[in-house]
Scaffold this motif. Structure first.
Motif, PDB file in Angstrom:
ATOM      1  N   GLU A   3      40.579  43.414  32.602  1.00 27.68           N
ATOM      2  CA  GLU A   3      41.701  42.971  31.793  1.00 27.68           C
ATOM      3  C   GLU A   3      42.984  43.633  32.271  1.00 27.68           C
ATOM      4  O   GLU A   3      42.959  44.689  32.887  1.00 27.68           O
ATOM      5  CB  GLU A   3      41.464  43.353  30.338  1.00 27.68           C
ATOM      6  CG  GLU A   3      40.278  42.649  29.724  1.00 27.68           C
ATOM      7  CD  GLU A   3      40.090  43.032  28.277  1.00 27.68           C
ATOM      8  OE1 GLU A   3      41.056  43.528  27.653  1.00 27.68           O
ATOM      9  OE2 GLU A   3      38.987  42.852  27.777  1.00 27.68           O
ATOM     10  N   LEU A   4      44.088  43.007  31.957  1.00 28.30           N
ATOM     11  CA  LEU A   4      45.383  43.601  32.256  1.00 28.30           C
ATOM     12  C   LEU A   4      45.626  44.765  31.317  1.00 28.30           C
ATOM     13  O   LEU A   4      45.138  44.789  30.191  1.00 28.30           O
ATOM     14  CB  LEU A   4      46.492  42.568  32.065  1.00 28.30           C
ATOM     15  CG  LEU A   4      46.583  41.456  33.081  1.00 28.30           C
ATOM     16  CD1 LEU A   4      47.645  40.460  32.651  1.00 28.30           C
ATOM     17  CD2 LEU A   4      46.894  41.998  34.450  1.00 28.30           C
ATOM     18  N   ARG A  42      44.074  43.883  43.411  1.00 31.14           N
ATOM     19  CA  ARG A  42      43.504  45.140  42.940  1.00 31.14           C
ATOM     20  C   ARG A  42      42.585  44.930  41.753  1.00 31.14           C
ATOM     21  O   ARG A  42      41.736  45.746  41.463  1.00 31.14           O
ATOM     22  CB  ARG A  42      44.617  46.106  42.538  1.00 31.14           C
ATOM     23  CG  ARG A  42      45.430  46.599  43.701  1.00 31.14           C
ATOM     24  CD  ARG A  42      46.481  47.571  43.249  1.00 31.14           C
ATOM     25  NE  ARG A  42      47.515  46.838  42.534  1.00 31.14           N
ATOM     26  CZ  ARG A  42      48.178  47.299  41.489  1.00 31.14           C
ATOM     27  NH1 ARG A  42      47.918  48.482  41.019  1.00 31.14           N
ATOM     28  NH2 ARG A  42      49.104  46.573  40.900  1.00 31.14           N
ATOM     29  N   MET A  43      42.745  43.838  41.043  1.00 33.28           N
ATOM     30  CA  MET A  43      42.033  43.620  39.803  1.00 33.28           C
ATOM     31  C   MET A  43      41.042  42.472  39.968  1.00 33.28           C
ATOM     32  O   MET A  43      41.405  41.395  40.405  1.00 33.28           O
ATOM     33  CB  MET A  43      43.050  43.257  38.712  1.00 33.28           C
ATOM     34  CG  MET A  43      42.458  43.092  37.358  1.00 33.28           C
ATOM     35  SD  MET A  43      43.735  42.705  36.168  1.00 33.28           S
ATOM     36  CE  MET A  43      44.023  41.006  36.539  1.00 33.28           C
ATOM     37  N   GLY A  44      39.793  42.707  39.628  1.00 29.24           N
ATOM     38  CA  GLY A  44      38.802  41.651  39.677  1.00 29.24           C
ATOM     39  C   GLY A  44      38.955  40.709  38.502  1.00 29.24           C
ATOM     40  O   GLY A  44      39.693  40.975  37.558  1.00 29.24           O
ATOM     41  N   SER A  97      50.803  43.558  29.750  1.00 25.55           N
ATOM     42  CA  SER A  97      50.866  42.517  28.718  1.00 25.55           C
ATOM     43  C   SER A  97      52.144  42.649  27.898  1.00 25.55           C
ATOM     44  O   SER A  97      52.802  41.650  27.598  1.00 25.55           O
ATOM     45  CB  SER A  97      49.656  42.614  27.796  1.00 25.55           C
ATOM     46  OG  SER A  97      48.465  42.387  28.501  1.00 25.55           O
ATOM     47  N   GLY A  98      52.491  43.873  27.558  1.00 22.08           N
ATOM     48  CA  GLY A  98      53.716  44.110  26.804  1.00 22.08           C
ATOM     49  C   GLY A  98      54.963  43.744  27.597  1.00 22.08           C
ATOM     50  O   GLY A  98      55.942  43.231  27.042  1.00 22.08           O
ATOM     51  N   THR A 157      48.381  41.281  21.922  1.00 19.93           N
ATOM     52  CA  THR A 157      47.707  40.917  23.170  1.00 19.93           C
ATOM     53  C   THR A 157      46.395  41.674  23.309  1.00 19.93           C
ATOM     54  O   THR A 157      45.724  41.578  24.326  1.00 19.93           O
ATOM     55  CB  THR A 157      48.595  41.234  24.385  1.00 19.93           C
ATOM     56  OG1 THR A 157      48.910  42.616  24.386  1.00 19.93           O
ATOM     57  CG2 THR A 157      49.858  40.404  24.363  1.00 19.93           C
ATOM     58  N   ALA A 158      46.011  42.426  22.283  1.00 23.72           N
ATOM     59  CA  ALA A 158      44.762  43.187  22.324  1.00 23.72           C
ATOM     60  C   ALA A 158      43.565  42.231  22.282  1.00 23.72           C
ATOM     61  O   ALA A 158      43.634  41.140  21.709  1.00 23.72           O
ATOM     62  CB  ALA A 158      44.698  44.148  21.143  1.00 23.72           C
ATOM     63  N   THR A 159      42.484  42.656  22.880  1.00 23.52           N
ATOM     64  CA  THR A 159      41.261  41.860  22.883  1.00 23.52           C
ATOM     65  C   THR A 159      40.704  41.796  21.468  1.00 23.52           C
ATOM     66  O   THR A 159      40.569  42.811  20.787  1.00 23.52           O
ATOM     67  CB  THR A 159      40.214  42.494  23.819  1.00 23.52           C
ATOM     68  OG1 THR A 159      40.792  42.614  25.110  1.00 23.52           O
ATOM     69  CG2 THR A 159      38.967  41.645  23.902  1.00 23.52           C
TER      70      THR A 159
END
Length: 88
Positions: A17-18, A11-13, A23-24, A63-65
């Motif tokens: 981002e996740l 579903r995710m290219g 991520s949590g 986990t933030a960009t």
């Protein structure tokens, strides 16, 4: 057996981002002493993704960009300075 609708990788290219939730969840599983392999199997995401999330989380605590570094600007200034010194 997994269906295409439950596989997050389908579903995710690659450029997406996740979500913060996933991520949590990865970090929560890691803190509960689950292995990368177990986390990958539970959440149906690649082991490399799980490993990347944990590796990013350990030193930063998030986990933030992060914003991009200024390394490009720094290297440009060094290159200009060097070329200017060579001319004089």
């Amino acid at each position: 057996m997994q269906t295409a609708s439950t596989n997050i990788c389908e579903r995710m290219g690659r450029s997406q981002e996740l979500s913060e939730f996933i991520s949590g969840t990865v970090i929560g599983c890691h803190l509960c002493n689950k292995s990368i392999r177990d986390i990958s199997w539970l959440l149906n995401i690649p082991r490399s993704t799980v490993s990347g999330i944990i590796t990013k989380w350990k030193p930063l605590g998030t986990t933030a960009t992060q914003p991009p570094s200024d390394r490009g600007q720094y290297m440009l200034k060094c290159t200009v300075r060097r070329s200017h010194q060579l001319k004089t």
